[in-house]
Design an enzyme around this catalytic site. Structure first.
Site, mmCIF file in Angstrom:
data_model
loop_
_atom_site.group_PDB
_atom_site.id
_atom_site.type_symbol
_atom_site.label_atom_id
_atom_site.label_comp_id
_atom_site.label_asym_id
_atom_site.label_seq_id
_atom_site.Cartn_x
_atom_site.Cartn_y
_atom_site.Cartn_z
ATOM 1 N N GLU A 95 -5.184 94.980 4.049
ATOM 2 C CA GLU A 95 -3.872 94.319 4.489
ATOM 3 C C GLU A 95 -3.217 93.384 3.347
ATOM 4 O OE1 GLU A 95 -4.972 92.796 8.334
ATOM 5 O OE2 GLU A 95 -5.247 94.585 8.983
ATOM 6 N N ASN A 113 1.064 87.766 21.404
ATOM 7 C CA ASN A 113 -0.068 86.685 21.025
ATOM 8 C C ASN A 113 0.173 86.170 19.792
ATOM 9 O OD1 ASN A 113 -0.551 88.851 19.540
ATOM 10 N ND2 ASN A 113 -2.287 89.626 20.384
ATOM 11 N N LYS A 151 3.539 86.211 13.946
ATOM 12 C CA LYS A 151 4.527 87.228 14.426
ATOM 13 C C LYS A 151 5.793 86.627 15.186
ATOM 14 C CE LYS A 151 0.546 90.124 16.125
ATOM 15 N NZ LYS A 151 -0.059 90.592 17.608
ATOM 16 N N HIS A 181 -1.188 87.835 13.929
ATOM 17 C CA HIS A 181 -2.226 88.618 13.577
ATOM 18 C C HIS A 181 -3.056 88.270 12.496
ATOM 19 C CE1 HIS A 181 -3.771 92.471 11.799
ATOM 20 N NE2 HIS A 181 -3.657 91.910 10.752
#
Ligand code: CDP
Ligand code: MG
Length: 159
Positions: free
Chosen positions: A137, A123, A10, A126
């Site tokens: 995905e 965090n 991320k 993913h």
């Protein structure tokens, strides 16, 4: 047994210079990187990726965060890769992720995005939560041409 799963480093992981560190965790356990690219997604794409969360209270902050900078997307392949990767990644919340996991070693909170308490989870990563999610995905983020078939040294030594 052989599975594919989608990983995103991320914007916080990219901005903190942790791409190499995170990638190495997966390489170390012998997972095969079969696709990888840097992408800066928009809100529309975020709603597709996080379709299961769009109605949730935290979605607004999550969306602002995920479109705030580029992410590194990759597809990893390996035996029981979905669960293995989730184990390496660790639990969602910084307070719950065990030391030794990617999130446990690096995740924190930050101020600034719309969250109930004015703080947001940062965090780093993913990872698809189930085999079904992984399939959807991988198809959302990568075309068939962007996924590559090759032989790793681990496979060469064991075949
Ligand atoms: O990423 P993971 O599958 O572990 O968690 P999730 O429950 O599917 O939530 C997706 C992402 O939403 C999390 O990784 C967080 O970035 C974000 N989130 C949040 O900001 N606040 C929450 N209370 C829950 C999730
Ligand atoms: Mg999830």
């Amino acid at each position: 047994m052989m599975e594919r799963t989608l990983i995103l480093i991320k914007p916080d992981g990219v901005e903190r210079g942790l791409i190499g560190e995170i990638l190495s965790r997966f390489e170390r356990v012998g997972l095969k990187i079969i696709g990888m690219k840097m992408v800066w997604i928009d809100k529309e794409f975020s709603k597709k990726h996080y379709a299961a969360h769009v109605e949730k209270q935290f979605y607004k902050g999550l969306e602002a965060f995920i479109v705030s900078g580029p992410v590194v997307a990759m597809v990893l392949e390996g035996i029981e890769a979905v669960d293995l990767v989730r184990k390496l990644v660790g639990a969602t919340e910084p307070k719950s992720s065990a030391p030794g996991t990617i999130r446990g070693d690096y995740a924190h909170h930050s101020y600034g995005y719309a969250d109930k308490k004015g703080i947001a989870i940062r965090n780093l990563i993913h990872a698809s939560g189930s085999k079904e999610d992984a399939k959807a995905e991988v198809a959302l983020w990568f075309t068939a041409k962007e996924l590559h078939s090759y032989t790793t040294v681990h496979e060469k030594h064991t075949l």
